[in-house]
Design a protein around this motif. Structure first.
Motif, PDB file in Angstrom:
ATOM      1  N   UNK A 112       0.827  -1.209   0.000  1.00 42.85           N
ATOM      2  CA  UNK A 112       0.000   0.000   0.000  1.00 42.85           C
ATOM      3  C   UNK A 112       0.865   1.265   0.000  1.00 42.85           C
ATOM      4  N   UNK A 113       0.455   2.189  -0.802  1.00 39.16           N
ATOM      5  CA  UNK A 113       1.093   3.506  -0.915  1.00 39.16           C
ATOM      6  C   UNK A 113       2.541   3.438  -1.411  1.00 39.16           C
ATOM      7  N   UNK A 114       2.948   2.353  -2.064  1.00 30.66           N
ATOM      8  CA  UNK A 114       4.300   2.294  -2.635  1.00 30.66           C
ATOM      9  C   UNK A 114       4.351   2.866  -4.049  1.00 30.66           C
ATOM     10  N   UNK A 115       3.201   2.974  -4.693  1.00 31.28           N
ATOM     11  CA  UNK A 115       3.136   3.539  -6.033  1.00 31.28           C
ATOM     12  C   UNK A 115       2.875   5.038  -5.890  1.00 31.28           C
ATOM     13  N   UNK A 116       3.949   5.745  -5.561  1.00 29.29           N
ATOM     14  CA  UNK A 116       3.897   7.192  -5.353  1.00 29.29           C
ATOM     15  C   UNK A 116       5.064   7.845  -6.093  1.00 29.29           C
ATOM     16  N   UNK A 117       4.916   9.110  -6.403  1.00 24.88           N
ATOM     17  CA  UNK A 117       5.894   9.816  -7.219  1.00 24.88           C
ATOM     18  C   UNK A 117       7.311   9.796  -6.641  1.00 24.88           C
ATOM     19  N   UNK A 118       7.440   9.814  -5.310  1.00 24.13           N
ATOM     20  CA  UNK A 118       8.791   9.819  -4.735  1.00 24.13           C
ATOM     21  C   UNK A 118       9.530   8.495  -4.979  1.00 24.13           C
ATOM     22  N   UNK A 119       8.802   7.427  -5.356  1.00 17.18           N
ATOM     23  CA  UNK A 119       9.421   6.145  -5.678  1.00 17.18           C
ATOM     24  C   UNK A 119       9.642   5.934  -7.177  1.00 17.18           C
ATOM     25  N   UNK A 120       9.279   6.926  -7.989  1.00 18.39           N
ATOM     26  CA  UNK A 120       9.389   6.780  -9.442  1.00 18.39           C
ATOM     27  C   UNK A 120      10.843   6.666  -9.882  1.00 18.39           C
ATOM     28  N   UNK A 121      11.027   5.836 -10.903  1.00 18.28           N
ATOM     29  CA  UNK A 121      12.291   5.753 -11.622  1.00 18.28           C
ATOM     30  C   UNK A 121      11.949   5.797 -13.111  1.00 18.28           C
ATOM     31  N   UNK A 122      12.958   5.935 -13.940  1.00 15.32           N
ATOM     32  CA  UNK A 122      12.740   5.782 -15.376  1.00 15.32           C
ATOM     33  C   UNK A 122      12.815   4.281 -15.636  1.00 15.32           C
ATOM     34  N   UNK A 123      11.703   3.691 -16.008  1.00 16.86           N
ATOM     35  CA  UNK A 123      11.615   2.242 -16.157  1.00 16.86           C
ATOM     36  C   UNK A 123      12.459   1.771 -17.343  1.00 16.86           C
ATOM     37  N   UNK A 124      13.308   0.760 -17.112  1.00 17.48           N
ATOM     38  CA  UNK A 124      14.119   0.239 -18.214  1.00 17.48           C
ATOM     39  C   UNK A 124      13.222  -0.365 -19.294  1.00 17.48           C
ATOM     40  N   UNK A 125      13.667  -0.302 -20.514  1.00 16.16           N
ATOM     41  CA  UNK A 125      12.987  -0.820 -21.696  1.00 16.16           C
ATOM     42  C   UNK A 125      11.766   0.034 -22.051  1.00 16.16           C
ATOM     43  N   UNK A 126      10.919   0.359 -21.080  1.00  9.76           N
ATOM     44  CA  UNK A 126       9.726   1.164 -21.326  1.00  9.76           C
ATOM     45  C   UNK A 126      10.035   2.648 -21.505  1.00  9.76           C
ATOM     46  N   UNK A 127      11.061   3.134 -20.813  1.00  9.40           N
ATOM     47  CA  UNK A 127      11.419   4.559 -20.807  1.00  9.40           C
ATOM     48  C   UNK A 127      10.245   5.452 -20.409  1.00  9.40           C
ATOM     49  N   UNK A 128       9.554   5.039 -19.368  1.00 11.30           N
ATOM     50  CA  UNK A 128       8.429   5.795 -18.802  1.00 11.30           C
ATOM     51  C   UNK A 128       8.652   5.920 -17.307  1.00 11.30           C
ATOM     52  N   UNK A 129       8.037   6.922 -16.664  1.00  8.96           N
ATOM     53  CA  UNK A 129       8.141   7.005 -15.203  1.00  8.96           C
ATOM     54  C   UNK A 129       7.249   5.969 -14.540  1.00  8.96           C
ATOM     55  N   UNK A 130       7.732   5.411 -13.425  1.00  6.50           N
ATOM     56  CA  UNK A 130       6.915   4.449 -12.705  1.00  6.50           C
ATOM     57  C   UNK A 130       7.675   3.783 -11.583  1.00  6.50           C
ATOM     58  N   UNK A 131       7.060   2.739 -11.032  1.00  6.48           N
ATOM     59  CA  UNK A 131       7.600   1.981  -9.927  1.00  6.48           C
ATOM     60  C   UNK A 131       7.784   0.539 -10.397  1.00  6.48           C
ATOM     61  N   UNK A 132       8.903  -0.077  -9.998  1.00  9.38           N
ATOM     62  CA  UNK A 132       9.226  -1.405 -10.493  1.00  9.38           C
ATOM     63  C   UNK A 132       9.679  -2.303  -9.351  1.00  9.38           C
ATOM     64  N   UNK A 133       9.293  -3.589  -9.432  1.00 12.11           N
ATOM     65  CA  UNK A 133       9.808  -4.620  -8.525  1.00 12.11           C
ATOM     66  C   UNK A 133      10.577  -5.606  -9.392  1.00 12.11           C
ATOM     67  N   UNK A 134      11.815  -5.824  -8.987  1.00 12.95           N
ATOM     68  CA  UNK A 134      12.693  -6.737  -9.743  1.00 12.95           C
ATOM     69  C   UNK A 134      12.860  -8.049  -9.011  1.00 12.95           C
TER      70      UNK A 134
END
Length: 134
Positions: A112-134
């Motif tokens: 909960x609340x992990x998909x927030x702007x302060x956690x954004x990165x530039x997503x690899x391959x997609x080249x879009x802002x967002x949150x990722x779990x590897x």
């Protein structure tokens, strides 16, 4: 018996929530599977669900199932759109796939609340802002 099974660890595979578009009125979000491997993955099955507490009550979303025949090396596939109203829940994605005759699986959970702007990165391959779990 279970100790005899090979330990197939999932590596270089990510689930990402990407901000697609935003306007004054709303934001459009999508969930993607990203394959960072140097080989394709096949027969991909993903189940998704949301669960948790909202306004003091237990909430569960429907369980959705997605089948993707192939995700190319260094490629991605759209899993589903996601509504911002679910960001206060646990958003779980259970992934299974094959490489050759070996099966791999892993559970990815956006807390909960992990998909927030302060956690954004530039997503690899997609080249879009967002949150990722590897």
């Amino acid at each position: 018996m279970i100790k005899d099974l090979p330990e197939n660890n999932v590596k270089d595979i990510a689930i990402a929530v990407a901000l697609e578009r935003e306007s004054v009125e709303s934001k459009i979000w999508y969930v993607y599977l990203i394959n960072l491997k140097n080989e394709p993955i096949e027969n991909v099955l993903i189940t998704s669900k949301g669960y948790g507490e909202k306004n003091g009550e237990q909430v569960k979303t429907s369980v959705l199932r997605h089948m993707i025949p192939v995700v190319d090396s260094k490629g991605y596939k759209l899993i589903e759109p996601i509504d911002e109203q679910t960001f206060g829940l646990n958003n779980e994605y259970w992934l299974s796939y094959y490489i050759g005759s070996n099966i791999y699986d892993k559970k990815f959970i956006f807390l909960p609340e992990s998909i927030v702007e302060m956690n954004f990165i530039k997503l690899p391959v997609l080249n879009k802002p967002g949150v990722m779990i590897l």
